[in-house]
Design a protein around this motif. Structure first.
Motif, PDB file in Angstrom:
ATOM      1  N   VAL A   1      16.134   5.405 -12.073  1.00 28.50           N
ATOM      2  CA  VAL A   1      15.779   4.314 -10.551  1.00 28.50           C
ATOM      3  C   VAL A   1      16.656   4.192 -11.118  1.00 28.50           C
ATOM      4  O   VAL A   1      16.754   2.456 -11.577  1.00 28.50           O
ATOM      5  CB  VAL A   1      14.323   4.299 -10.879  1.00 28.50           C
ATOM      6  CG1 VAL A   1      13.948   3.757  -9.740  1.00 28.50           C
ATOM      7  CG2 VAL A   1      13.155   5.635 -11.307  1.00 28.50           C
ATOM      8  N   LEU A   2      17.373   3.894  -9.439  1.00 24.95           N
ATOM      9  CA  LEU A   2      18.160   2.441  -9.426  1.00 24.95           C
ATOM     10  C   LEU A   2      17.866   0.999  -8.757  1.00 24.95           C
ATOM     11  O   LEU A   2      17.701   0.379  -9.330  1.00 24.95           O
ATOM     12  CB  LEU A   2      19.159   2.924  -8.721  1.00 24.95           C
ATOM     13  CG  LEU A   2      20.452   4.004  -9.339  1.00 24.95           C
ATOM     14  CD1 LEU A   2      21.000   5.049  -8.216  1.00 24.95           C
ATOM     15  CD2 LEU A   2      20.848   4.007 -10.325  1.00 24.95           C
ATOM     16  N   THR A   3      17.239   1.657  -7.576  1.00 18.59           N
ATOM     17  CA  THR A   3      16.321   0.455  -6.537  1.00 18.59           C
ATOM     18  C   THR A   3      14.852   1.155  -6.121  1.00 18.59           C
ATOM     19  O   THR A   3      15.454   2.379  -5.691  1.00 18.59           O
ATOM     20  CB  THR A   3      17.246  -0.075  -5.943  1.00 18.59           C
ATOM     21  OG1 THR A   3      16.701  -1.516  -5.111  1.00 18.59           O
ATOM     22  CG2 THR A   3      17.711   0.635  -4.779  1.00 18.59           C
ATOM     23  N   THR A   4      14.510   0.066  -5.991  1.00 12.40           N
ATOM     24  CA  THR A   4      12.904   0.921  -5.697  1.00 12.40           C
ATOM     25  C   THR A   4      13.009  -0.074  -3.810  1.00 12.40           C
ATOM     26  O   THR A   4      12.545  -1.126  -3.686  1.00 12.40           O
ATOM     27  CB  THR A   4      11.708   0.873  -5.494  1.00 12.40           C
ATOM     28  OG1 THR A   4      11.728   1.857  -6.890  1.00 12.40           O
ATOM     29  CG2 THR A   4      10.721   1.536  -5.066  1.00 12.40           C
ATOM     30  N   ALA A   5      12.747   0.841  -2.444  1.00 11.15           N
ATOM     31  CA  ALA A   5      12.142  -0.171  -1.591  1.00 11.15           C
ATOM     32  C   ALA A   5      10.493   0.519  -0.601  1.00 11.15           C
ATOM     33  O   ALA A   5      10.301   1.583  -1.784  1.00 11.15           O
ATOM     34  CB  ALA A   5      12.390   0.448  -0.488  1.00 11.15           C
ATOM     35  N   GLU A   6       9.341   0.245  -0.336  1.00  9.10           N
ATOM     36  CA  GLU A   6       8.122   0.415  -0.854  1.00  9.10           C
ATOM     37  C   GLU A   6       7.244  -0.758   0.165  1.00  9.10           C
ATOM     38  O   GLU A   6       7.774  -1.451   1.064  1.00  9.10           O
ATOM     39  CB  GLU A   6       6.873   0.116  -2.326  1.00  9.10           C
ATOM     40  CG  GLU A   6       7.348  -0.912  -2.719  1.00  9.10           C
ATOM     41  CD  GLU A   6       6.675  -1.492  -3.848  1.00  9.10           C
ATOM     42  OE1 GLU A   6       5.950  -2.341  -4.258  1.00  9.10           O
ATOM     43  OE2 GLU A   6       6.568  -0.349  -4.728  1.00  9.10           O
ATOM     44  N   GLN A   7       6.114   0.015   0.316  1.00 10.74           N
ATOM     45  CA  GLN A   7       5.533  -0.354   1.494  1.00 10.74           C
ATOM     46  C   GLN A   7       4.086  -0.219   1.038  1.00 10.74           C
ATOM     47  O   GLN A   7       3.488   0.210   0.923  1.00 10.74           O
ATOM     48  CB  GLN A   7       5.281  -0.802   2.913  1.00 10.74           C
ATOM     49  CG  GLN A   7       4.686  -0.224   4.015  1.00 10.74           C
ATOM     50  CD  GLN A   7       5.097  -0.692   5.046  1.00 10.74           C
ATOM     51  OE1 GLN A   7       5.582   0.645   5.436  1.00 10.74           O
ATOM     52  NE2 GLN A   7       3.784  -0.910   6.460  1.00 10.74           N
ATOM     53  N   THR A   8       3.365  -1.690   1.224  1.00  5.97           N
ATOM     54  CA  THR A   8       1.452  -1.282   0.324  1.00  5.97           C
ATOM     55  C   THR A   8       1.013  -1.949   1.253  1.00  5.97           C
ATOM     56  O   THR A   8       0.544  -2.312   2.542  1.00  5.97           O
ATOM     57  CB  THR A   8       1.561  -2.727  -0.399  1.00  5.97           C
ATOM     58  OG1 THR A   8       2.597  -2.363  -1.773  1.00  5.97           O
ATOM     59  CG2 THR A   8       0.523  -2.522  -0.914  1.00  5.97           C
ATOM     60  N   ILE A   9      -0.467  -0.805   1.779  1.00  5.95           N
ATOM     61  CA  ILE A   9      -1.207  -0.616   2.389  1.00  5.95           C
ATOM     62  C   ILE A   9      -2.389  -0.606   2.322  1.00  5.95           C
ATOM     63  O   ILE A   9      -2.817   0.003   1.017  1.00  5.95           O
ATOM     64  CB  ILE A   9      -1.132   0.333   3.607  1.00  5.95           C
ATOM     65  CG1 ILE A   9       0.537   1.184   3.823  1.00  5.95           C
ATOM     66  CG2 ILE A   9      -2.173   0.513   4.982  1.00  5.95           C
ATOM     67  CD1 ILE A   9       0.409   2.102   4.700  1.00  5.95           C
ATOM     68  N   THR A  10      -3.230  -1.276   2.733  1.00  8.87           N
ATOM     69  CA  THR A  10      -4.933  -1.735   1.891  1.00  8.87           C
ATOM     70  C   THR A  10      -5.776  -1.267   2.577  1.00  8.87           C
ATOM     71  O   THR A  10      -5.737  -0.722   4.015  1.00  8.87           O
ATOM     72  CB  THR A  10      -4.854  -3.226   1.929  1.00  8.87           C
ATOM     73  OG1 THR A  10      -5.345  -3.949   3.484  1.00  8.87           O
ATOM     74  CG2 THR A  10      -3.911  -4.053   1.393  1.00  8.87           C
ATOM     75  N   SER A  11      -6.755  -1.118   2.185  1.00 13.11           N
ATOM     76  CA  SER A  11      -8.066   0.307   3.197  1.00 13.11           C
ATOM     77  C   SER A  11      -8.165  -0.714   4.172  1.00 13.11           C
ATOM     78  O   SER A  11      -9.039  -0.729   5.562  1.00 13.11           O
ATOM     79  CB  SER A  11      -9.292   0.034   1.880  1.00 13.11           C
ATOM     80  OG  SER A  11      -9.128  -0.750   1.444  1.00 13.11           O
ATOM     81  N   ASN A  12      -8.147  -2.515   4.260  1.00 13.29           N
ATOM     82  CA  ASN A  12      -8.145  -3.100   5.517  1.00 13.29           C
ATOM     83  C   ASN A  12      -7.622  -2.545   6.722  1.00 13.29           C
ATOM     84  O   ASN A  12      -7.919  -3.149   8.111  1.00 13.29           O
ATOM     85  CB  ASN A  12      -8.392  -4.523   4.856  1.00 13.29           C
ATOM     86  CG  ASN A  12      -9.840  -5.234   3.732  1.00 13.29           C
ATOM     87  OD1 ASN A  12     -10.477  -3.964   3.876  1.00 13.29           O
ATOM     88  ND2 ASN A  12      -9.234  -5.763   3.379  1.00 13.29           N
TER      89      ASN A  12
END
Length: 339
Positions: free
Chosen positions: A279-290
């Motif tokens: 893994v060189l780098t990571t882009a992410e998005q976190t979504i909650t149940s709300n």
């Protein structure tokens, strides 16, 4: 397609299950004359056939027509479970024995048999019309002994590997030759999760995922089939170009499975990998149940491939609280360069 690929509907034989099985057939042969000893017995298994037994959530248990290879039954059009098969066949023998005059005699015999082989757990299939059952590595072991003067008791053990295959139509990404100036650019035009292999979408790896009929159109991928356990949906896309910005788009919603509240997080990730899989780098998005309810909502986020990138791993990770009672549905995933 903007990424230089197109999708082609292909038909493949998918192995959905296999099981090593054996059965024992015992019989007594009575020659017309006195037998001093059994010289030898040549034996072979012939005419192996199978009749499958399916169950469906919408119908009772049914037995498909008997056929060595294909099972065609127009009533089977829904996903079903293959619980058992009824195996039939014939043990063909050439029995050589020594009579009271010390002459070697021989007599042929055919012993038909029928046995039921159970699958535990049952094997899920999309359409029983397209199921094939193949017998592999068929072997037979035979023992014989005399009972009195003219009775030969024989015990035959037949063993084989049952391989269950289903013919499925799957959308495959057909790669065009790379542009020598710009290099190869691959992606996902639109993943609608209509093709499944067991409880996992075709081309994806998954844990605690199942098909859901509550998709935007057709099926969706439900993360959290067991709502209190983590789930993941992962796919690797090759041919990513360093320095290019890529966008991951998808639609998501929640669906209540039990009377408990919805309490989970859903993390979407782009993990850029080098040729060795690091893994060189990571882009992410976190979504909650709300942020989710019973209506689909679209999400998009971008990531730029760093120097040395060879591929990208796209993942959706579902993390519930112990009291969570909801699943997260994912549908209509797209991935490609930002133009």
């Amino acid at each position: 397609m903007p990424n230089g690929n197109f999708c082609q509907l292909v038909k493949l034989h998918v192995v959905v299950g296999e099981q090593v099985a054996s059965l024992t057939v015992e019989n007594v042969t009575c020659p017309d004359e006195q037998v001093k000893k059994v010289d030898h017995i040549d034996v072979v298994v012939r005419d192996l056939e199978a009749s499958p037994v399916f169950t469906s959530p919408m119908a009772g248990e049914s037995i498909g027509p008997m056929d060595t290879v294909h099972f065609y039954d127009p009533t089977y059009t829904r996903p079903s479970l293959l619980r058992r098969i009824v195996v039939t066949g014939t043990i063909h023998k050439q029995v050589y024995y020594v009579n009271k005059h010390d002459d070697v005699r021989h007599m042929p015999e055919d012993i038909p048999f029928t046995r039921t082989i159970n699958f535990t757990p049952p094997i899920p299939v999309l359409n029983p019309n397209n199921v094939e059952i193949d017998f592999r590595n068929v072997d037979i072991d035979l023992s014989a002994d005399l009972m009195g003067r003219n009775k030969i008791r024989q015990i035959a053990t037949v063993s084989f590997l049952l391989k269950v295959m289903e013919t499925r139509q799957i959308w495959a990404v057909i790669c065009t030759p790379p542009d020598p100036d710009n290099g190869p650019v691959l992606g996902i035009e639109e993943e609608t999760f209509e093709e499944w292999i067991g409880d996992c979408p075709a081309f994806w790896d998954c844990i605690n995922v199942s098909p859901s009929p509550d998709g935007r159109t057709g099926l969706a991928a439900a993360l959290g089939t067991c709502t209190t356990l983590p789930a993941s949906l992962v796919r690797t896309v090759p041919g990513i170009v360093a320095g290019t910005t890529y966008e991951l788009g998808f639609w998501a919603r929640s669906i209540k499975v039990s009377a408990q509240v919805c309490e989970f997080t859903l993390v979407a990730q782009q993990m850029f990998l080098d040729a060795a899989g690091n893994v060189l780098t990571t882009a992410e998005q976190t979504i909650t149940s709300n942020q989710l309810n019973d209506t689909y909502r679209q999400f998009r986020f971008t990531g730029t491939a760093p120097e040395g990138t060879n591929s990208v791993m796209i993942s959706f990770v579902f993390t519930p609280q112990p009291w969570n009672g909801c699943s997260a549905l994912i549908d209509d995933v797209t991935y490609g360069p930002v133009l």
